[in-house]
Design a protein around this motif. Structure first.
Motif, PDB file in Angstrom:
ATOM      1  N   LYS A  68       0.851  -1.187   0.000  1.00 30.08           N
ATOM      2  CA  LYS A  68       0.000   0.000   0.000  1.00 30.08           C
ATOM      3  C   LYS A  68       0.889   1.240   0.000  1.00 30.08           C
ATOM      4  O   LYS A  68       1.964   1.227   0.595  1.00 30.08           O
ATOM      5  CB  LYS A  68      -0.906   0.021   1.229  1.00 30.08           C
ATOM      6  CG  LYS A  68      -1.966  -1.067   1.258  1.00 30.08           C
ATOM      7  CD  LYS A  68      -2.817  -0.947   2.510  1.00 30.08           C
ATOM      8  CE  LYS A  68      -3.888  -2.020   2.553  1.00 30.08           C
ATOM      9  NZ  LYS A  68      -4.714  -1.925   3.791  1.00 30.08           N
ATOM     10  N   ALA A  75      -7.104  10.588  -1.034  1.00 29.81           N
ATOM     11  CA  ALA A  75      -7.496   9.324  -1.658  1.00 29.81           C
ATOM     12  C   ALA A  75      -7.049   9.234  -3.115  1.00 29.81           C
ATOM     13  O   ALA A  75      -6.796   8.147  -3.622  1.00 29.81           O
ATOM     14  CB  ALA A  75      -9.007   9.148  -1.561  1.00 29.81           C
ATOM     15  N   ILE A 138     -12.164  -7.811  -8.278  1.00 30.00           N
ATOM     16  CA  ILE A 138     -11.508  -6.565  -7.889  1.00 30.00           C
ATOM     17  C   ILE A 138     -10.540  -6.116  -8.975  1.00 30.00           C
ATOM     18  O   ILE A 138     -10.553  -4.963  -9.414  1.00 30.00           O
ATOM     19  CB  ILE A 138     -10.771  -6.742  -6.549  1.00 30.00           C
ATOM     20  CG1 ILE A 138     -11.770  -7.064  -5.425  1.00 30.00           C
ATOM     21  CG2 ILE A 138      -9.980  -5.493  -6.194  1.00 30.00           C
ATOM     22  CD1 ILE A 138     -11.116  -7.361  -4.100  1.00 30.00           C
ATOM     23  N   THR A 143     -12.817   0.600 -11.250  1.00 29.13           N
ATOM     24  CA  THR A 143     -12.894   1.454 -10.064  1.00 29.13           C
ATOM     25  C   THR A 143     -11.848   1.056  -9.040  1.00 29.13           C
ATOM     26  O   THR A 143     -11.222   1.911  -8.395  1.00 29.13           O
ATOM     27  CB  THR A 143     -14.298   1.377  -9.443  1.00 29.13           C
ATOM     28  OG1 THR A 143     -15.266   1.724 -10.431  1.00 29.13           O
ATOM     29  CG2 THR A 143     -14.424   2.326  -8.255  1.00 29.13           C
ATOM     30  N   PHE A 144     -11.627  -0.246  -8.885  1.00 31.83           N
ATOM     31  CA  PHE A 144     -10.690  -0.750  -7.884  1.00 31.83           C
ATOM     32  C   PHE A 144      -9.268  -0.914  -8.440  1.00 31.83           C
ATOM     33  O   PHE A 144      -8.304  -0.743  -7.707  1.00 31.83           O
ATOM     34  CB  PHE A 144     -11.177  -2.098  -7.335  1.00 31.83           C
ATOM     35  CG  PHE A 144     -12.453  -1.998  -6.556  1.00 31.83           C
ATOM     36  CD1 PHE A 144     -12.675  -0.955  -5.682  1.00 31.83           C
ATOM     37  CD2 PHE A 144     -13.448  -2.958  -6.703  1.00 31.83           C
ATOM     38  CE1 PHE A 144     -13.841  -0.861  -4.964  1.00 31.83           C
ATOM     39  CE2 PHE A 144     -14.624  -2.872  -5.982  1.00 31.83           C
ATOM     40  CZ  PHE A 144     -14.830  -1.820  -5.114  1.00 31.83           C
ATOM     41  N   SER A 169      -6.565   1.224  -6.631  1.00 31.65           N
ATOM     42  CA  SER A 169      -7.004   2.441  -5.960  1.00 31.65           C
ATOM     43  C   SER A 169      -6.975   2.213  -4.451  1.00 31.65           C
ATOM     44  O   SER A 169      -6.712   1.105  -3.975  1.00 31.65           O
ATOM     45  CB  SER A 169      -8.420   2.806  -6.404  1.00 31.65           C
ATOM     46  OG  SER A 169      -9.342   1.800  -5.996  1.00 31.65           O
ATOM     47  N   GLN A 170      -7.256   3.253  -3.700  1.00 31.92           N
ATOM     48  CA  GLN A 170      -7.249   3.118  -2.244  1.00 31.92           C
ATOM     49  C   GLN A 170      -8.269   2.079  -1.804  1.00 31.92           C
ATOM     50  O   GLN A 170      -7.974   1.210  -0.977  1.00 31.92           O
ATOM     51  CB  GLN A 170      -7.571   4.471  -1.605  1.00 31.92           C
ATOM     52  CG  GLN A 170      -7.715   4.434  -0.082  1.00 31.92           C
ATOM     53  CD  GLN A 170      -7.960   5.810   0.495  1.00 31.92           C
ATOM     54  OE1 GLN A 170      -7.178   6.718   0.297  1.00 31.92           O
ATOM     55  NE2 GLN A 170      -9.065   5.961   1.211  1.00 31.92           N
ATOM     56  N   GLU A 171      -9.474   2.122  -2.377  1.00 33.14           N
ATOM     57  CA  GLU A 171     -10.503   1.153  -2.003  1.00 33.14           C
ATOM     58  C   GLU A 171     -10.142  -0.241  -2.481  1.00 33.14           C
ATOM     59  O   GLU A 171     -10.368  -1.236  -1.784  1.00 33.14           O
ATOM     60  CB  GLU A 171     -11.855   1.572  -2.585  1.00 33.14           C
ATOM     61  CG  GLU A 171     -12.408   2.883  -2.049  1.00 33.14           C
ATOM     62  CD  GLU A 171     -11.784   4.099  -2.726  1.00 33.14           C
ATOM     63  OE1 GLU A 171     -10.949   3.909  -3.642  1.00 33.14           O
ATOM     64  OE2 GLU A 171     -12.112   5.229  -2.319  1.00 33.14           O
ATOM     65  N   GLY A 172      -9.575  -0.337  -3.702  1.00 33.86           N
ATOM     66  CA  GLY A 172      -9.202  -1.644  -4.235  1.00 33.86           C
ATOM     67  C   GLY A 172      -8.124  -2.320  -3.411  1.00 33.86           C
ATOM     68  O   GLY A 172      -8.178  -3.535  -3.171  1.00 33.86           O
ATOM     69  N   THR A 174      -7.443  -1.823  -0.210  1.00 33.40           N
ATOM     70  CA  THR A 174      -8.011  -2.226   1.075  1.00 33.40           C
ATOM     71  C   THR A 174      -8.840  -3.497   0.938  1.00 33.40           C
ATOM     72  O   THR A 174      -8.716  -4.441   1.731  1.00 33.40           O
ATOM     73  CB  THR A 174      -8.887  -1.086   1.641  1.00 33.40           C
ATOM     74  OG1 THR A 174      -8.088   0.084   1.796  1.00 33.40           O
ATOM     75  CG2 THR A 174      -9.474  -1.474   2.982  1.00 33.40           C
ATOM     76  N   LEU A 175      -9.688  -3.563  -0.088  1.00 36.58           N
ATOM     77  CA  LEU A 175     -10.564  -4.720  -0.269  1.00 36.58           C
ATOM     78  C   LEU A 175      -9.778  -5.962  -0.659  1.00 36.58           C
ATOM     79  O   LEU A 175     -10.005  -7.050  -0.110  1.00 36.58           O
ATOM     80  CB  LEU A 175     -11.613  -4.390  -1.333  1.00 36.58           C
ATOM     81  CG  LEU A 175     -12.690  -5.454  -1.589  1.00 36.58           C
ATOM     82  CD1 LEU A 175     -13.442  -5.769  -0.308  1.00 36.58           C
ATOM     83  CD2 LEU A 175     -13.652  -4.986  -2.671  1.00 36.58           C
ATOM     84  N   GLU A 178      -7.696  -7.349   2.164  1.00 37.57           N
ATOM     85  CA  GLU A 178      -8.559  -7.942   3.185  1.00 37.57           C
ATOM     86  C   GLU A 178      -8.952  -9.367   2.797  1.00 37.57           C
ATOM     87  O   GLU A 178      -9.038 -10.256   3.648  1.00 37.57           O
ATOM     88  CB  GLU A 178      -9.813  -7.084   3.366  1.00 37.57           C
ATOM     89  CG  GLU A 178     -10.723  -7.532   4.496  1.00 37.57           C
ATOM     90  CD  GLU A 178     -10.102  -7.392   5.872  1.00 37.57           C
ATOM     91  OE1 GLU A 178     -10.515  -8.145   6.790  1.00 37.57           O
ATOM     92  OE2 GLU A 178      -9.196  -6.537   6.041  1.00 37.57           O
TER      93      GLU A 178
END
Length: 587
Positions: A68, A75, A138, A143-144, A169-172, A174-175, A178
């Motif tokens: 990361k 963001a 993902i 988007t991710f 991306s930031q959301e991608g 993280t997801l 996880e």
């Protein structure tokens, strides 16, 4: 020379030869892993890996990176990087376990010779189904995942690896990271290919057997003497014939697109000839054996015979037996066994498709400390090697208003020393009269951090030079050390704002048309006329303000000249020690 090239050719020949395995026989399965038998060597087995997996280095560490990064723009500049190398093989430890179990199942000479040679899936000479595909909701979402790159080819050759790289991306990030904590992640790898295997297209088996057993037993006991004869006879003659012909064949040439007509012709010819041989009673297998004659009547002498003259005068009469005692036994067994076996086989190679998928189930929770840091991490994009510092350089607003009345320009010499082998960064900033009057009183100086780790990377030096109007020589300051993010350019003078007031009623009363006020100041130790203010009787404003500069600790002076119709009257120079000056005509 020819022998040399031939030696090279034969030495390289094994590199271009691929093992061909059997498809419909010799297949084993141990611990869920298929083992296929070599076409030529029954002791060699080749394995098909179960699924693709993350590649490993020689030290056992996995070739995967989950990173990361945190930027300085929120963001929009935050995200992650996912990179992995994929291989389609089995770990060495697992191969050793399979080897031991294979010897138990197939014998001590059996061995694992390697992986089944799998090739890329192609169709009519062009790329067919994707041989290497990333399956991830993902990584396939714009988007991710901002971008994703793959090597595009499946890692089927020994030692080969496929690569996946994605910028998230930031959301991608993280997801995705996880999901890597779970037993099944969101990243799977699908491979498709094929391997060549030998399969029987035609097989025919002819078995013929003819068994003939001939037994003969005869026993004769004969005792005769004088007129007495005792005879016992026992004769057995037996022939047993047993003939069998068995023809089995299977033909899948049509489904495999292989011509088997020639094999059928051979089979028909062989079976026809075999039937003739088996059932021909004159010279074939069915020919009877020669029979054994038992002891017949003519083999044992009977009564004595009279001579010619005796038969002529006395007849045959009842004559005595020829003295003869015999015991004859014949026990004969003639056994004939004829066998015929024929196996007609025709094989071909087929392309066996391979479709498999593997999940990158890399449990982050099972890793601790340095082991986890090898694969997962967070990076601050404000890296010391790339970080830039912005120093604001601004002319002091208290002086910008009257800058052009006393200064030509002001310059700043900037210097950043690194003392780590890097060259110093130097910059020059200049503010001239036009720029200041236009309001451009702010400029910037940028310098890089260049890997400095300590707080002293904020330290820098600067020097200010002021150019006075009417002077050939500038006022050069000393080199100053600082670490702030702003430098204010303040002249080495004291600024004083003087408010001048005059009663215009007195001007009319004393016939004063105007008054001029010269302001004197000590600048750099010299008295100079810094500004002249003219007050007229017709002015609508009663007061005026004047900004003056002088050396620190010095006072100002002024001199008033009154202009009337009768002439000018100049007063003496006076000390100005207040910020308010009222002018009263004294004529």
């Amino acid at each position: 020379m020819k022998r040399f090239f031939l030696n090279i050719l034969f030495s390289l020949l094994p590199l271009f030869c691929f093992a061909i395995v059997k498809y419909d026989e010799g297949r084993l399965q141990i611990d869920g892993i298929q083992l296929l038998q070599d076409k030529d060597n029954p002791n060699d087995y080749y394995y098909i890996p179960q699924y693709p997996r993350v590649a490993q280095k020689e030290d056992g560490s996995l070739e995967i990176l989950c990173l990361k990064y945190v930027g300085t723009g929120g963001a929009a500049t935050n995200g992650g990087v996912f990179h992995a190398l994929i291989e389609f093989t089995l770990p060495n430890k697992l191969i050793e376990i399979l080897q031991d179990k294979l010897k138990t199942v197939a014998g001590g000479a059996a061995r694992i010779a390697g992986a089944v040679p799998i090739q890329q899936a192609v169709k009519d000479g062009e790329a067919g189904l994707a041989s290497f595909q990333v399956v991830s909701s993902i990584l396939r979402d714009n988007t991710f995942a901002k971008s994703i790159i793959t090597s595009g080819f499946a890692p089927f050759l020994p030692g080969s690896k496929a690569a996946i790289s994605a910028r998230l991306s930031q959301e991608g990030a993280t997801l995705l990271f996880e999901t890597l904590k779970r037993p099944t992640s969101d990243v799977s790898i699908a491979l498709s290919g094929y391997y060549e295997a030998v399969v029987k297209a035609y097989n025919a088996e002819v078995i013929a057997e003819s068994k003939m057993v001939y037994t003969h037993f005869s026993r004769v006991f004969n005792k005769q003497e004088g007129y007495t004869k005792d005879e016992i006879r026992n004769v057995t003659d037996k022939l047993i014939r047993d003939q069998v012909i068995k023809v089995q064949s299977f033909d899948r040439g049509a489904s495999l697109n292989v011509s088997t007509k020639d094999m059928d012709n051979i089979l028909n010819m062989v079976t026809d000839k075999l039937i003739d041989v088996m059932f021909d009673p004159t010279k074939g297998w069915a020919k009877d054996p020669e029979r054994v004659a038992s002891v017949g009547q003519n083999q044992i002498p009977m009564r004595q015979e009279r001579g010619f003259f005796g038969q002529l005068f006395a007849g045959t009469g009842n004559q005595e037996y020829v003295s003869d005692n015999q015991f004859v036994v014949k026990d004969i067994k003639d056994e004939r066994l004829n066998r015929f076996y024929l196996n007609l086989s025709k094989s071909t190679t087929i392309k066996v498709p391979v479709y498999t998928s593997g999940n990158i189930a890399f449990l982050m929770n099972n890793l601790e400390g340095k082991e986890r840091d090898k694969y997962f991490g967070t990076v601050n994009l404000d890296d010391p090697d790339f970080q830039m510092r912005d120093i604001n350089v601004q002319v002091d607003g208290a002086f910008s208003e009257a800058f052009g009345e006393i200064f030509n320009f002001v310059s700043l010499n900037f210097r950043k020393a690194y003392n780590n082998g890097q060259s110093d960064v130097t910059k020059d900033v200049v503010f001239d009269r036009k720029a200041v009057e236009a309001g451009n009183v702010l400029q910037h100086v940028l310098y890089p951090r260049l890997g400095l780790q300590k707080f002293d990377w904020l330290n820098y030096e600067y020097r200010i030079s002021w150019s006075l109007k009417g002077k050939n020589k500038s006022i050069d300051g000393q080199w100053m050390k600082a670490n702030g993010n702003a430098i204010a350019l303040v002249p080495p003078f004291v600024k004083k704002t003087i408010e001048v007031d005059a009663d215009r009623g007195f001007f009319k009363e004393k016939n004063v048309m105007s008054a001029s006020v010269r302001f004197l100041a000590i600048v750099q130790g010299e008295a100079v006329v810094q500004k002249t203010l003219v007050l007229r009787a017709s002015d609508t404003e009663v007061t005026s303000k004047v900004a003056l500069f002088c050396d620190p600790g010095e006072t100002l002076g002024y001199q008033v000249t009154w202009h009337t119709k009768e002439g000018d009257k100049k007063e003496d120079i006076k000390v100005l020690d207040q910020d308010y000056l009222i002018l009263v005509p004294r004529i």
